[in-house]
Design a protein around this motif. Structure first.
Motif: not given
Lengths: 332, 320
Positions: A53-54, A217, A219-220, A254, A257-258, A261, A276, A278-279, A295
């Motif tokens: 992610e960023s 960022h 995924l596909p 992670y 979860a990614l 999502a 997840l 929070g940030d 997280r």
């Protein structure tokens, strides 16, 4: 990809810390740890995807490989050469073999230059041919990316986003590089154009034996194009594996979860997701222990205290987690 | 038949430019029922955002709504004057924008911007508005809401700002919420949080939602019905299951085929050749014919109309 293959690029313990300043006298307050110890190898002819992610450090990693940013620490080996501490001449020679395709086709082409000059510039800088010879090479490059000789004298604003990205690709190919870093190369494009460019990148890789590092960022798109994929979180690689292995058997919470999502374009597959909380923590002040523990749905006491390192769990499958996931879960 | 919350009939929004008139929205019609989520999908320049701005009465010059009707619970929004419209906006009708970075005012606190809604539409005093603001921030899942209420936007992350935007949009419990690319600027794990939140609020408050997006994954996840737009027109409209299972328009088919998917691996993606046409030089006949794999001579001259090709499934194609 197995170990006997030809290593094109090797990155060891790579770090980039940006100092940040605050206050009236620009006092140095600390460091943003954009990349905080990254190791990986890229084999000739493969595509290594880097997702995250960023703020995870994926673009900074790409820029350090291309010598656009100087690493704070660590080593980059390319075609058997150590890339830190090169003089200007050596650096220029190395750059011929590695090129970049940028995210934004609107700002990465000079609006005042004609297409011919944009694509010819790398050839001129490196003194590869002159006059007619260069024009012929440029026309050939444009054909390669699906453009035409009659586009030569046009300016970037006369092209659509997808066509501009093709111009950027032609420019990257001009010097016959062995490695191309694609930094979010399709992220700014519309769906139907994105697929055109992904197909083009795959075709070129086959024809010209290119090696890609595909940073994104999305995924596909990463899954579509990559052979192996590294997942980054807060300046570190948390998981690295072959594509199918990663998607079928993610071991880091992670990654799990990614994957979960990503919305699936099929309304019959709506399901509960792992959301997840929070940030992303501030990379200037990352959490103690495992960076992901704030997280992580499976966090244990140990995770708060000691940081895990990237370990091989299965053949070619590296994970940085004290408690790698074992069971198979149907995430996608 | 469910009650119609919003009905858009034959809407035309044009932009007058130096080079000519750009018909950004060219005669579109659709409706949204109470509690329903309608997704409008299409690529950049297809007119989806202009459609939402037209409904909100926020089309800025040189753009202008030049024809059609927009009925919200039977009341024609286009016939209202500015003052009447202002009363509706933020109250019965509200919107979430794409850019949480630029849609909040950087010099006012969260509480100030959120409280404004209550002060304007519900005549609350400052103290009451602050209390309601904190409650609202809690509803959208912001931790430590009593502190965050005094923060300025730059002190919040992108996901938190989008939550604040959602809190502002939902403050007066609107009948219709327009969400224009609400998660496009966010990371996937944050996107998952926001989509989850929108779904929960949609269930709880029975709000009608127009979701504008280019992401077919988000559509599949969220929508009840889908409108596909191309070059200012509706080219297909159906319920979400029907649309993904049997798309009828070649453009919709192309869009679905061009997506890289996580659950399958293909050597090559299908793709739609060419690019969206320049709105000043629209092709004759069917606007999609230069990019269509099925185009015939007839498509170049005859403009197809939007017809029912299956029960409740409309498509604008001569061969659908």
């Amino acid at each position: 990809m197995n170990q006997t293959q030809d290593k094109l690029l090797e990155v060891k313990g790579l770090k980039k810390h940006f100092p940040y300043k605050q206050g009236m006298f620009s006092k140095k307050m600390g460091h943003v740890r954009a990349v905080d110890g990254v190791d990986f190898t890229v084999y000739r002819g493969e595509t290594l995807g880097i997702v995250g992610e960023s703020g995870c450090g994926k673009s900074t990693t790409g820029q350090m490989i291309l010598q656009l940013l100087e690493p704070t620490e660590g080593e980059i080996w390319f075609e058997g050469k150590h890339l830190t501490g090169l003089d200007k001449g050596e650096e220029k020679a190395i750059r011929r073999n590695m090129q970049m395709i940028f995210q934004d086709p609107y700002s990465s082409l000079n609006p005042r230059m004609r297409v011919e000059d944009i694509v010819a510039e790398p050839l001129r800088v490196h003194g590869l041919g002159r006059g007619r010879e260069i024009r012929e090479k440029v026309v050939e490059l444009l054909r390669l990316v699906g453009l035409d000789a009659h586009h030569l004298s046009r300016h970037p604003h006369e092209f659509s986003g997808g066509q501009r990205q093709r111009i950027g690709i032609a420019r990257a190919l001009a010097l016959h590089p062995s490695l191309i870093v694609c930094d979010e190369a399709v992220s700014a494009l519309d769906v139907s154009i994105q697929s055109q460019i992904l197909n083009l990148l795959k075709k070129l890789q086959k024809e010209l034996q290119l090696t890609y590092i595909f940073i994104s960022h999305g995924l596909p798109a990463v899954k579509h194009i990559s052979d192996r994929i590294a997942v980054m979180y807060l300046g570190k690689i948390v998981e690295l594996a072959e594509r199918d292995e990663l998607f079928e058997r993610p071991m880091h919470p992670y990654t799990e979860a990614l994957l979960s999502a990503v919305p699936i374009p099929d309304p019959t597959q709506r399901k509960e997701r792992i959301v997840l909380q929070g940030d992303l923590p501030n990379p200037a002040n990352p959490p103690s222990g495992c960076h992901f523990h704030t997280r992580c749905p499976y966090v244990q006491d140990m995770c708060r205290q000691s940081a895990p390192s990237l370990q091989q769990q299965a053949d070619g499958h590296f994970v940085s987690c004290h408690f790698p996931l074992q069971e198979l879960r149907n995430l996608i | 038949m469910e009650t119609k919350l919003l009905e858009v009939r034959n809407l035309h929004t044009h932009f007058k430019t130096e080079d000519g008139v750009v018909p950004s929205v060219n005669g579109i019609s659709f409706s949204v029922a109470k509690g329903e989520t309608l997704a409008i999908v299409g690529e950049s320049g297809c007119g989806k955002s202009v459609t939402s701005l037209s409904i909100m009465g926020l089309v800025a010059p040189p753009g202008q709504v030049v024809g059609g009707e927009i009925l919200l619970e039977g009341q024609n929004l286009l016939a209202l004057n500015k003052k009447e419209l202002r009363k509706l906006r933020g109250n019965k009708l509200s919107m979430i924008f794409q850019e949480p970075m630029t849609s909040l005012n950087p010099v006012f606190t969260v509480g100030n911007q959120l409280g404004e809604v209550f002060r304007l539409h519900q005549n609350m005093d400052k103290q009451q508005a602050r209390g309601r603001s904190i409650e609202m921030l809690e509803t959208v899942g912001i931790p430590r809401a009593d502190k965050v209420v005094d923060y300025f936007p730059h002190q919040l992350s992108g996901g938190m700002r989008q939550r604040v935007m959602i809190a502002i949009a939902l403050a007066c419990n609107p009948a219709l919420l327009i969400a224009d690319e609400p998660t496009t600027a966010l990371d996937v794990t944050i996107q998952a949080q926001i989509l989850e939140l929108l779904k929960k609020l949609n269930d709880e408050y029975d709000t009608g939602v127009i979701l504008i997006t280019h992401d077919l994954g988000v559509v599949a996840e969220m929508a009840d019905r889908v409108v596909v737009m191309y070059a200012g027109e509706v080219v297909e409209q159906a319920n979400v299951f029907e649309l993904f299972a049997s798309p009828k328009h070649p453009y919709t088919k192309g869009l679905l085929g061009s997506l890289p998917k996580l659950d399958e691996q293909r050597e090559e993606l299908e793709s739609i050749p060419g690019a969206v046409p320049n709105p000043l030089e629209m092709p004759g006949g069917c606007a999609f014919h230069p990019r269509c794999p099925l185009a015939t001579e007839q498509c170049q001259s005859k403009k197809p109309s939007l017809v029912e090709v299956a029960p409740d499934h409309l498509a604008r194609c001569l061969y659908a």
